[in-house]
Design an enzyme around this catalytic site. Sequence first.
Site, PDB file in Angstrom:
ATOM      1  N   LYS A 134     -33.754 -11.760  35.403  1.00  0.00           N
ATOM      2  CA  LYS A 134     -33.325 -13.009  36.030  1.00  0.00           C
ATOM      3  C   LYS A 134     -32.957 -12.772  37.498  1.00  0.00           C
ATOM      4  O   LYS A 134     -33.429 -13.470  38.396  1.00  0.00           O
ATOM      5  CB  LYS A 134     -32.123 -13.594  35.285  1.00  0.00           C
ATOM      6  CG  LYS A 134     -32.310 -13.783  33.782  1.00  0.00           C
ATOM      7  CD  LYS A 134     -33.341 -14.814  33.437  1.00  0.00           C
ATOM      8  CE  LYS A 134     -33.308 -15.216  31.968  1.00  0.00           C
ATOM      9  NZ  LYS A 134     -33.651 -14.127  31.030  1.00  0.00           N
ATOM     10  N   LYS A 169     -28.306 -20.452  32.522  1.00  0.00           N
ATOM     11  CA  LYS A 169     -28.904 -19.553  31.541  1.00  0.00           C
ATOM     12  C   LYS A 169     -28.253 -18.178  31.606  1.00  0.00           C
ATOM     13  O   LYS A 169     -27.755 -17.759  32.662  1.00  0.00           O
ATOM     14  CB  LYS A 169     -30.414 -19.448  31.742  1.00  0.00           C
ATOM     15  CG  LYS A 169     -30.878 -19.025  33.130  1.00  0.00           C
ATOM     16  CD  LYS A 169     -32.398 -19.135  33.208  1.00  0.00           C
ATOM     17  CE  LYS A 169     -32.922 -18.838  34.597  1.00  0.00           C
ATOM     18  NZ  LYS A 169     -34.389 -18.988  34.696  1.00  0.00           N
ATOM     19  N   ARG A 219     -46.821 -18.486  32.856  1.00  0.00           N
ATOM     20  CA  ARG A 219     -46.646 -17.033  32.738  1.00  0.00           C
ATOM     21  C   ARG A 219     -47.867 -16.372  33.349  1.00  0.00           C
ATOM     22  O   ARG A 219     -48.978 -16.470  32.822  1.00  0.00           O
ATOM     23  CB  ARG A 219     -46.477 -16.640  31.269  1.00  0.00           C
ATOM     24  CG  ARG A 219     -46.589 -15.138  30.984  1.00  0.00           C
ATOM     25  CD  ARG A 219     -45.504 -14.309  31.657  1.00  0.00           C
ATOM     26  NE  ARG A 219     -44.174 -14.765  31.361  1.00  0.00           N
ATOM     27  CZ  ARG A 219     -43.491 -14.444  30.250  1.00  0.00           C
ATOM     28  NH1 ARG A 219     -44.056 -13.702  29.321  1.00  0.00           N
ATOM     29  NH2 ARG A 219     -42.253 -14.883  30.086  1.00  0.00           N
ATOM     30  N   ARG A 234     -46.961 -23.085  29.639  1.00  0.00           N
ATOM     31  CA  ARG A 234     -46.225 -23.571  28.474  1.00  0.00           C
ATOM     32  C   ARG A 234     -45.626 -24.950  28.790  1.00  0.00           C
ATOM     33  O   ARG A 234     -44.795 -25.071  29.686  1.00  0.00           O
ATOM     34  CB  ARG A 234     -45.143 -22.561  28.111  1.00  0.00           C
ATOM     35  CG  ARG A 234     -45.728 -21.190  27.755  1.00  0.00           C
ATOM     36  CD  ARG A 234     -44.749 -20.063  27.958  1.00  0.00           C
ATOM     37  NE  ARG A 234     -44.417 -19.875  29.359  1.00  0.00           N
ATOM     38  CZ  ARG A 234     -43.601 -18.920  29.811  1.00  0.00           C
ATOM     39  NH1 ARG A 234     -43.037 -18.072  28.971  1.00  0.00           N
ATOM     40  NH2 ARG A 234     -43.350 -18.806  31.095  1.00  0.00           N
ATOM     41  N   ARG A 242     -36.713 -26.868  27.819  1.00  0.00           N
ATOM     42  CA  ARG A 242     -37.304 -25.529  27.772  1.00  0.00           C
ATOM     43  C   ARG A 242     -38.790 -25.595  27.396  1.00  0.00           C
ATOM     44  O   ARG A 242     -39.182 -26.366  26.527  1.00  0.00           O
ATOM     45  CB  ARG A 242     -36.564 -24.663  26.756  1.00  0.00           C
ATOM     46  CG  ARG A 242     -35.075 -24.538  27.044  1.00  0.00           C
ATOM     47  CD  ARG A 242     -34.351 -23.941  25.852  1.00  0.00           C
ATOM     48  NE  ARG A 242     -34.489 -24.793  24.667  1.00  0.00           N
ATOM     49  CZ  ARG A 242     -34.113 -24.433  23.443  1.00  0.00           C
ATOM     50  NH1 ARG A 242     -33.586 -23.227  23.250  1.00  0.00           N
ATOM     51  NH2 ARG A 242     -34.263 -25.255  22.428  1.00  0.00           N
ATOM     52  N   ASP A 282     -42.818 -15.815  35.880  1.00  0.00           N
ATOM     53  CA  ASP A 282     -42.662 -17.191  35.423  1.00  0.00           C
ATOM     54  C   ASP A 282     -42.584 -18.093  36.647  1.00  0.00           C
ATOM     55  O   ASP A 282     -41.738 -17.883  37.533  1.00  0.00           O
ATOM     56  CB  ASP A 282     -41.401 -17.348  34.567  1.00  0.00           C
ATOM     57  CG  ASP A 282     -41.577 -16.755  33.179  1.00  0.00           C
ATOM     58  OD1 ASP A 282     -42.696 -16.360  32.841  1.00  0.00           O
ATOM     59  OD2 ASP A 282     -40.581 -16.693  32.439  1.00  0.00           O
ATOM     60  N   GLU A 290     -38.505 -16.326  37.127  1.00  0.00           N
ATOM     61  CA  GLU A 290     -38.143 -15.076  36.450  1.00  0.00           C
ATOM     62  C   GLU A 290     -39.255 -14.054  36.672  1.00  0.00           C
ATOM     63  O   GLU A 290     -40.407 -14.414  36.922  1.00  0.00           O
ATOM     64  CB  GLU A 290     -37.945 -15.277  34.936  1.00  0.00           C
ATOM     65  CG  GLU A 290     -36.682 -16.030  34.570  1.00  0.00           C
ATOM     66  CD  GLU A 290     -36.438 -16.066  33.062  1.00  0.00           C
ATOM     67  OE1 GLU A 290     -36.957 -15.174  32.343  1.00  0.00           O
ATOM     68  OE2 GLU A 290     -35.739 -16.980  32.605  1.00  0.00           O
ATOM     69  N   ASN A 292     -40.540 -10.970  34.395  1.00  0.00           N
ATOM     70  CA  ASN A 292     -40.389 -10.332  33.091  1.00  0.00           C
ATOM     71  C   ASN A 292     -40.969  -8.925  33.120  1.00  0.00           C
ATOM     72  O   ASN A 292     -42.171  -8.743  33.321  1.00  0.00           O
ATOM     73  CB  ASN A 292     -41.108 -11.156  32.023  1.00  0.00           C
ATOM     74  CG  ASN A 292     -40.514 -12.551  31.896  1.00  0.00           C
ATOM     75  OD1 ASN A 292     -39.600 -12.768  31.125  1.00  0.00           O
ATOM     76  ND2 ASN A 292     -41.034 -13.487  32.691  1.00  0.00           N
TER      77      ASN A 292
END
Length: 325
Positions: A134, A169, A219, A234, A242, A282, A290, A292
């Site tokens: 994050k 978050k 992503r 997504r 979300r 992201d 983000e 990842n």
Amino acid sequence: MIIQKNKKMRLKIGIVMDSISSINIEKDSSFAILLEAQNRGHDIYYMEINDLYLFNEQAFSKVRLLQIKKNKNKWFEFTKQKDIKLNDLHAIFMRKDPPFNTEFIYATYILENAEKNGVMIINKPQSLRNYNEKIFISFFPELIPNTLVTRNINRIQTFWQKNKDIILKPLDAMGGNSIFRIQKNDPNFSVIAETMTHYEKKYCMAQTYLPDIKYGDKRILIINGNPIPWCLNRIPKKGETRANLAAGGLPQIQKLTEKDWEISHLVSPFLKKKGLIFVGLDVIGDKLTEINITSPTGICEIESKKNISITGMLIDYIEKKIHKR
């Protein structure tokens, strides 16, 4: 080790992951990576985080030799179990899912020991420790929404009052867990902030809400600094903030936009420099939200829809890197 020219080298590839007995093989990126490695004739050494240990400054693990197949009823079999020095392996994937906690950090120290003794670790243990998924985005302030990391409720309240509509978050979770949207005049602000900070004992992240989430949370996968041209987008289900697939998001596969390429090319050199070989960015709208690096997903969804082998690219990289050694 001497390698004869034109002779394919059989690699010993380890993986540290959560229990393979509980995965969904249709969606699990770790399974897809292992299947590609196995199909090329490499040996797979399976580990869970509690199997790792240090003895006299040497990294060891209990390992199980693993055979897998695409069978929903029986997708894995352990053929042998033993304890080995980790430097007996050529490469190790660190694919343990968050939470990112002290136990995860301890595991990276053990893996770093193996790395110093010549084992390729994906991703680099030091970078896994240094770059929280994050907070990592703060290295690229020109690409991100307004972002605050704090455990002070008054600061969160000031940020909320200024931005009107925000997301809160945790810093150590995944899959959309414990993500809250707080809109203007929300009467639940105090209880959400208290819960997220554990009464100011735990840090969390606040970001401005991005309306473009209705078009999806992309992503973008990157291998050794090279973005994959297709991304997993997504789409959140109706009434949901979300977009995570674990939270009911709907998957769509689409080409990277011009802005996606721009973001990827700005971030990729830093990732490569830090030994972050397999990464998932992201992106919502034109904002990076983000980075990842612990256990990026999305491989299966993209490969099932497009004629592209992301796992092949990843194993190609590992083979070439090890063969050069």
